[in-house]
Design an enzyme around this catalytic site. Structure first.
Site, PDB file in Angstrom:
ATOM      1  N   SER A 208       0.793   3.713   2.230  1.00 24.17           N
ATOM      2  CA  SER A 208       0.757   4.391   3.529  1.00 24.17           C
ATOM      3  C   SER A 208       2.108   4.924   3.984  1.00 24.17           C
ATOM      4  O   SER A 208       2.161   5.777   4.864  1.00 24.17           O
ATOM      5  CB  SER A 208       0.201   3.441   4.597  1.00 24.17           C
TER       6      SER A 208
ATOM      7  N   LYS B   1       5.174   0.628   9.432  1.00 26.73           N
ATOM      8  CA  LYS B   1       4.945   2.023   9.769  1.00 26.73           C
ATOM      9  C   LYS B   1       6.210   2.572  10.439  1.00 26.73           C
ATOM     10  O   LYS B   1       7.172   1.846  10.679  1.00 26.73           O
ATOM     11  CB  LYS B   1       3.752   2.189  10.729  1.00 26.73           C
TER      12      LYS B   1
ATOM     13  N   SER C 140       0.839  -1.204   0.000  1.00 28.49           N
ATOM     14  CA  SER C 140       0.000   0.000   0.000  1.00 28.49           C
ATOM     15  C   SER C 140       0.871   1.249   0.000  1.00 28.49           C
ATOM     16  O   SER C 140       2.094   1.182   0.148  1.00 28.49           O
ATOM     17  CB  SER C 140      -0.915   0.001   1.234  1.00 28.49           C
TER      18      SER C 140
ATOM     19  N   SER D 282      -3.125   6.699   5.827  1.00 27.60           N
ATOM     20  CA  SER D 282      -2.434   5.619   6.539  1.00 27.60           C
ATOM     21  C   SER D 282      -3.328   5.073   7.643  1.00 27.60           C
ATOM     22  O   SER D 282      -3.807   5.819   8.508  1.00 27.60           O
ATOM     23  CB  SER D 282      -1.118   6.140   7.142  1.00 27.60           C
TER      24      SER D 282
END
Length: 267
Positions: free
Chosen positions: A89, A144, A87, A228
């Protein structure tokens, strides 16, 4: 499907078959061969002897694959593991289609499948890019940036991140195409770590009152702040969910030909 579990089961099964052959089946084959050779008046026929000594196919496969699977398990569980970014994010730090390498040793050695740390090395630091098991669905890996350490107070308001009551410094690097404010590229300084983030001034984004990170947990956010799914929505990441520290992009592949020109260190 948990690949770590499948790998552990494959290593265990092939190892058991291999050891069973060493301790039990092979000695019996040698005994049968010796008995047949002793009873043969003109010597044992080579074809017959080969048949008596031939390993069963499960043993043959286990002997071939066990060392390979064991090496893969050790490297993947305790040293380096590859991942693909699914993704956006973490844009602009990581793009969709990036293949990354994760240091499994950085935060201590963990047992595969159960993910229990049995050797402590270091703890995550604010600003690290970390892979972890999603708390709501541990079979799914997320990536992250570490924003909050245990005991930190985190707030996100008006697209401004606050850590322990202090605004995190950031500066404008570049606006969108032709000065469009739809996407701003900014440089953020989080502790000693400097990295780029995206903000969209037209997107109100999430607002989050101040929360305190519990002991043994971490607060995570994506660098693409308005797009996100991170700790602002689902909470904290427990220490036992940590997979490792992402440290390099080794390939990019978004459906065309793989590209190795984007090999770089992750900051």
């Amino acid at each position: 499907m948990d690949f770590s579990l499948l790998l552990v089961l494959a290593v265990a099964l092939s190892g058991v078959i291999y050891l069973l052959d060493v301790w039990l089946l092979k000695p019996k084959r040698l005994q049968r061969f010796a008995a047949a050779e002793a009873n043969a008046q003109r010597g044992l026929d080579p074809v017959t002897g080969e048949k008596l000594l031939k390993e069963p196919w499960p043993v043959d496969y286990a002997r071939s694959f066990f060392p390979v699977l064991l090496v893969v398990l050790v490297v993947r569980s305790f040293i380096i593991e590859p991942f693909q970014i699914p993704s956006g994010s973490m844009r602009p730090t990581l793009e969709v289609g990036d293949f990354i390498l994760v240091n499994k040793f950085a935060y201590g050695l963990r047992l595969p499948v159960v993910n229990t740390r049995f050797i402590e090395v270091d703890d995550p630091e604010r600003g690290d890019v970390m892979v972890f098991r999603f708390p709501d669905e541990p079979s799914v890996n997320f990536i992250k940036r570490v924003i909050g350490m245990p005991g930190d107070r985190i707030r996100y308001e008006g697209k401004q991140l606050y850590v322990n009551g202090e605004p995190v410094a950031k500066g404008l690097i570049e606006e969108g195409p032709e000065g469009s404010p739809q996407q701003l590229l900014l440089e953020e300084r989080l502790g000693d770590a400097e990295h780029y983030i995206y903000n969209n001034p037209r997107d109100p984004g999430p607002q989050m009152r101040e929360v305190e990170v519990p002991e043994g947990h971490y607060f995570m956010m994506g660098d693409n702040r308005d797009h996100s799914n991170d700790s602002r929505y689902w909470g904290f990441v427990p220490e036992e969910n940590i997979v490792g520290q992402a440290f390099a992009v080794w390939m990019h592949w978004d459906g065309g030909l793989p590209s190795f020109t984007s090999v770089r260190r992750i900051e």
